[in-house]
Structure formats: C-alpha cells, structure tokens
Design an enzyme around this catalytic site. Structure first.
Site, mmCIF file in Angstrom:
data_model
loop_
_atom_site.group_PDB
_atom_site.id
_atom_site.type_symbol
_atom_site.label_atom_id
_atom_site.label_comp_id
_atom_site.label_asym_id
_atom_site.label_seq_id
_atom_site.Cartn_x
_atom_site.Cartn_y
_atom_site.Cartn_z
ATOM 1 N N HIS A 225 0.814 -1.222 0.000
ATOM 2 C CA HIS A 225 0.000 0.000 0.000
ATOM 3 C C HIS A 225 0.846 1.271 0.000
ATOM 4 C CE1 HIS A 225 0.491 0.209 4.505
ATOM 5 N NE2 HIS A 225 0.395 1.501 4.257
ATOM 6 N N ASP A 276 -0.856 -7.398 1.780
ATOM 7 C CA ASP A 276 -0.128 -6.122 1.824
ATOM 8 C C ASP A 276 1.365 -6.361 2.070
ATOM 9 O OD1 ASP A 276 -0.402 -3.046 3.812
ATOM 10 O OD2 ASP A 276 0.296 -3.429 1.760
ATOM 11 N N SER A 377 4.045 2.592 8.291
ATOM 12 C CA SER A 377 3.661 1.582 7.304
ATOM 13 C C SER A 377 4.874 0.916 6.666
ATOM 14 C CB SER A 377 2.811 2.221 6.215
ATOM 15 O OG SER A 377 1.571 2.641 6.709
#
Length: 432
Positions: A225, A276, A377
C-alpha cells in the site's frame, strides 16, 4: 639553463641505472623496504637509495599490494588500493592537511607499520571492524568504512543462508524486549530497519514514505500500500543505518531501487489491506548490496506458519507520527513494544470483525498507549521466535493510532514465505 642540463644529466644516469647498473646498498635499513623489496642505490649517486619492489607491490617502501582486492579478518593487515567509502565517496589522503589533524595520519612515527603514507588507500590502523578512511563531508572529516570486500565472502557460499556475512537478528546493543511504551531509539536496536524515501523534483531532499526490513543483503520487505499510487521504482531511494530522518548518519548506506515487486492480489477496497506485502531489490550507485555493520543487519524470517504465541511482546519501529492528530513525522527513530492479540479477539465485532483473516496479525499495547501509526507503514513487527528476533509482521493498517479496541494490523510474514522465495530465488541470503 645549467639547472636544466644538470637535471637532464641526472635523469640520464637514473635511466641508465634502470637498465641494470643499480647496486644493492649495504645497509637495507636505510630504505625500510617491505614485502621482499630490495634497497638499491645508483652507481654514480650511492647516497641516493630507494626500494626496488617486486611485481604487484609499489610505494616508497613497497608497502602497497596492488593485487589485493579483499581483506582478511578485520583488515588490519590490508594493504590494497581501495579508496572509497561504502557510498563511493573518495577517501582523503593520509598525508592531506585535513587528515594531519586527526589521530591517524602519515606523519605518525608508526605510520609505515600501520599502512599509512602518501596515499588515500583504506586501512585499519586502530583494529576496527573493517578497513576505513577519512572522508570529507561538508566542513568535517568522518571515519567511514570502505567499499572493499571481506575475502571470506568472495568464496562460493556453502548454503543459501548468510552468504554475505550477515547474521540475521543480531543487534549491536542488548535486546530490549522489556521496555514499556514508546521511546526514541538508535538504529543499532533495529539494524534491519530500512527508511524508504520518495524523491522530490528540483533537488529538494526526499520525503520519508515508509519503513521496511532488510531480509537479505539485496532485498527489503515492505508493504504494497506504500507504493500503489506511485509504483515506479525510479521514484524511491532507500537508506539503511538511519537513526535520524533526513540527516546524515555515520555508517548509513544509500540505495536505488533496482526492482519493485508489489503483491499481485493486493486489495484495499475495504478498511483492510489484503496481501499487503512488497519487495524492493536495492543497489548502491556502484552496484553493491548492503554491507553488514553495527548499524546494518538482516532480520530472520519466521518458520513456515510459525508465529509468536498470543501475548508475546514484540517490537515495532519507525518514523511514524506519535498520534493520529500529528502533522509532522518525528526526526528520530522510535521503538515501541506491543503484544500479539489472538485472531479470535481481533475478529470480535468491537475490534475489526470480519475484516481480519488468517493472513494478518494483530498487536497492541494492553494500555492502548502506544501503537504503529501513519508513517510506520511497511516497517517491522519483530517477535522473539526460538530465541532470536524474527520478522513476524509488516505494519499494514488499523483504525487511528492507539485507539482502544483498535489494535494495529500486520501482514503475517509466515504466510507469505513461498511468495517471497518465488520472487527472490533460492540463492538469496534469506535466513529462516
């Protein structure tokens, strides 16, 4: 004119001596020749002595071994010609004015025995981890490890693991699995942490994008992502060894992204991110992969479908925001400890319900005071499995930051081992 004629006459004599009229000096200690060099003088100028060096050696004392392309041990005996640091920056000469102010320089009484002289070749005079040199960065001189290979690594590896001299999960600092809450840290606590930046146009500094983890010398694992909106590999740059964002960190390495692999089944159609995971193949501008050091190390991968037990303490690291309302990312690397939450608990309606599946892990602080947040992230969730730090998860998604009953959700790395190997290949340096 007389000076010119005298110089010409001297050159002729020297040239003649090179043709076979050299005589061995009776006292070789006046030359200090090394490596089988012979102290010689000229027939007509017996007071002028120099070292006649064997093939492959050069220098005033035959101290430079031109055949050496790697070092043994920690390189204290290395006398080769490597003269750039791991980023390709040129070394300063040991007799340069800037280096004469440093502890180790060509004017020391023991310079010859340490390999220092009128050159800028990498040496290890103080018994450090590997050969180094002084490099000019701005107005200051810094000690930098050199771009020269360990001889033991040039041999064909006996297995697919540890082929570049890395020892996965090894920290320069003592493991910190008992801290409570988040705290700023140094990269020695998480030497596998990779900082991924997005390049900016116009020469301005790159913008921090996401975290990642060094899983082999040439590969970083992160989250898809982070890249779906800007999938071009040329847009990114990766740093290893960074404790401070957008600042020079001694020992850091900078890489271009040679290959960017996003999971083909990634989905973000709901609150959750599915599949992901991403892989980045990294290379320096000179074509090198990562080099192990105090601040750079690989992280171990988990056993197949082998995860830390529920309730285990695990570490998360990144440059992410400290709360959902923060606008700027912190400058310093931060590390926190969270606990693994069971799938049954995480799938409760007041948690995330049906958004959670077996490809994900949930983890949170029992007090809901610390959590991964925006900017973390792609970074690592490190758990102790079989006594060693292991990449159990990749920071993926969640609702807010440290909200009650809303734990951080991580990509379950143990599920994706086949996918990782299918893209990286067998001879990859992965450690399980």
């Amino acid at each position: 004119m007389r000076v010119w004629l005298a110089s010409l006459f001297l050159c002729a004599l020297v040239a003649n001596s090179e043709g076979g009229s050299e005589l061995e000096a009776s006292d070789e200690s006046n030359c200090g020749c090394q490596n089988g060099g012979v102290c010689v003088s000229y027939k007509y100028f017996s007071s002028i002595r120099r070292c006649s060096c064997p093939k492959k050696f050069k220098g005033e004392h035959c101290e430079i071994d031109t055949s050496k392309t790697c070092y043994h041990g920690n390189g204290q005996s290395y006398r080769g010609k490597a003269n750039t640091d791991t980023k390709g920056r040129p070394c300063l000469a040991w007799n340069s004015p800037a280096v004469l102010q440093q502890t180790y320089n060509a004017h020391r009484s023991d310079a010859l025995s340490l390999g220092l002289g009128k050159h800028n070749y990498c040496r290890n005079p103080d018994n450090q981890r590997r050969p180094w040199c002084y490099v000019q960065i701005g107005l200051k001189q810094f000690v930098q490890e050199c771009m020269v290979q360990d001889c033991s690594l040039s041999k064909k590896p006996s297995s697919t693991v540890d082929q570049q001299g890395f020892q996965c999960g090894q920290k320069a600092l003592r493991p910190r699995f008992k801290i409570v809450g988040g705290e700023f840290t140094v990269v020695e606590n998480q030497p596998w942490f990779a900082a991924i930046y997005l390049k900016n146009k116009g020469g301005s500094p790159p913008s921090f994008k996401c975290g990642g983890s060094l899983i082999s010398p040439c590969w970083v694992a992160s989250a898809t992502h982070c890249f779906v909106n800007q999938p071009k590999k040329e847009e990114y740059v990766v740093y290893l060894g960074q404790s401070k964002r957008n600042s020079y960190n001694p020992g850091e390495m900078k890489f271009e992204v040679e290959q960017l692999i996003l999971h083909e089944d990634f989905s973000d159609e709901t609150l959750a991110f599915h599949n992901d995971i991403a892989l980045l193949k990294i290379r320096t501008s000179t074509g090198q992969c990562a080099q192990p050091s105090r601040t750079i190390q690989t992280i171990c991968l988990p056993p197949r479908f082998g995860d830390a037990p529920f309730g285990s303490d695990c570490e998360i690291t990144g440059f992410g925001q400290e709360s959902a309302t923060d606008y700027f990312y912190p400058k310093d690397l931060k590390m926190s400890v969270v606990k693994i939450i069971s799938h049954e608990q995480c799938k409760q309606p007041h948690y995330y319900g049906s958004e959670i599946n077996y490809k994900m892990l949930c983890a949170a602080d029992p007090e809901w005071k610390t959590d991964s947040c925006s900017g973390d992230s792609g970074g690592p969730l490190i758990c102790n499995i079989d006594g060693r730090p292991t990449l159990s998860g990749i920071v993926s998604w969640g609702s807010g930051c440290a909200e009650k009953n809303k734990p951080g959700v991580y990509t379950r790395v143990s599920y994706f081992l086949n996918w990782i190997q299918s893209h990286i290949g067998e001879e990859n340096g992965l450690a399980f």
